[in-house]
Write a protein that holds these residues in place. Structure first.
Motif, mmCIF file in Angstrom:
data_model
loop_
_atom_site.group_PDB
_atom_site.id
_atom_site.type_symbol
_atom_site.label_atom_id
_atom_site.label_comp_id
_atom_site.label_asym_id
_atom_site.label_seq_id
_atom_site.Cartn_x
_atom_site.Cartn_y
_atom_site.Cartn_z
ATOM 1 N N HIS A 32 54.265 33.414 -9.975
ATOM 2 C CA HIS A 32 53.377 34.566 -9.781
ATOM 3 C C HIS A 32 51.907 34.154 -9.730
ATOM 4 N N LYS A 33 51.575 32.952 -10.171
ATOM 5 C CA LYS A 33 50.189 32.490 -10.164
ATOM 6 C C LYS A 33 49.802 31.834 -8.837
ATOM 7 N N LEU A 34 50.773 31.552 -7.965
ATOM 8 C CA LEU A 34 50.505 30.877 -6.702
ATOM 9 C C LEU A 34 49.860 31.810 -5.681
ATOM 10 N N ALA A 35 48.812 31.313 -5.029
ATOM 11 C CA ALA A 35 48.169 32.066 -3.959
ATOM 12 C C ALA A 35 48.691 31.599 -2.601
ATOM 13 N N SER A 36 49.511 30.534 -2.593
ATOM 14 C CA SER A 36 50.088 30.005 -1.359
ATOM 15 C C SER A 36 51.611 30.066 -1.446
ATOM 16 N N SER A 56 37.439 32.384 -14.058
ATOM 17 C CA SER A 56 36.396 31.859 -14.944
ATOM 18 C C SER A 56 36.900 31.795 -16.390
ATOM 19 N N GLY A 57 36.605 30.684 -17.079
ATOM 20 C CA GLY A 57 37.020 30.531 -18.466
ATOM 21 C C GLY A 57 38.493 30.234 -18.624
ATOM 22 N N HIS A 58 39.125 29.795 -17.550
ATOM 23 C CA HIS A 58 40.568 29.613 -17.513
ATOM 24 C C HIS A 58 40.880 28.338 -16.735
ATOM 25 N N TYR A 59 41.966 27.655 -17.118
ATOM 26 C CA TYR A 59 42.424 26.503 -16.348
ATOM 27 C C TYR A 59 43.947 26.478 -16.330
ATOM 28 N N TYR A 60 44.488 25.622 -15.477
ATOM 29 C CA TYR A 60 45.943 25.502 -15.344
ATOM 30 C C TYR A 60 46.397 24.132 -15.821
ATOM 31 N N LYS A 93 56.034 23.384 -12.924
ATOM 32 C CA LYS A 93 55.712 24.287 -14.030
ATOM 33 C C LYS A 93 54.205 24.552 -14.014
ATOM 34 N N ILE A 94 53.835 25.830 -13.970
ATOM 35 C CA ILE A 94 52.428 26.233 -13.946
ATOM 36 C C ILE A 94 52.155 27.043 -15.204
ATOM 37 N N GLU A 95 51.272 26.499 -16.045
ATOM 38 C CA GLU A 95 50.897 27.170 -17.285
ATOM 39 C C GLU A 95 49.433 27.600 -17.207
ATOM 40 N N SER A 96 49.148 28.793 -17.657
ATOM 41 C CA SER A 96 47.779 29.298 -17.729
ATOM 42 C C SER A 96 47.217 29.033 -19.112
#
Length: 107
Positions: A32-36, A56-60, A93-96
């Motif tokens: 759900h975090k993917l823009a592509s 802003s203030g966030h990384y993966y 795996k994509i973690e916010s």
């Protein structure tokens, strides 16, 4: 002669089918975090580019089969990760993560 041509055609088709690149499966956790768009399978060596929305203030933290990927680039809109498809099925795996914003020291 027709039989020879038909046999040659069948051999060519079988050869082409055998030369087709084997594709490996891709599973994404945190899609759900993917823009592509990411395909469900890729051939080994194909480049996969992940495009995630920059916040802003966030990384993966992005990993492929448990191995952490380094970020390629980012701008005000997107953060990118690129890698070559290995010769195996993979789990992306994509973690916010929210940056720990420390309070400014008081004077």
């Amino acid at each position: 002669m027709k039989k020879f041509l038909a046999l040659l055609l069948v051999a060519a088709i079988l050869f082409a089918a055998g030369c087709a690149a084997k594709k490996y499966q891709v599973e994404v956790e945190g899609r759900h975090k993917l823009a592509s768009e990411i395909k469900d399978s890729y051939a080994a060596g194909e480049e996969i580019k992940l495009q995630l929305e920059t916040v802003s203030g966030h990384y993966y933290v992005v990993s492929v089969n448990g191995e952490k990927l380094e970020r390629d680039t980012s701008d005000a809109e997107y953060t990118y990760y690129t890698f070559a498809m290995p010769e195996e099925d993979i789990l992306i795996k994509i973690e916010s993560k929210w940056a720990d914003m420390q309070d400014a020291p008081e004077d």
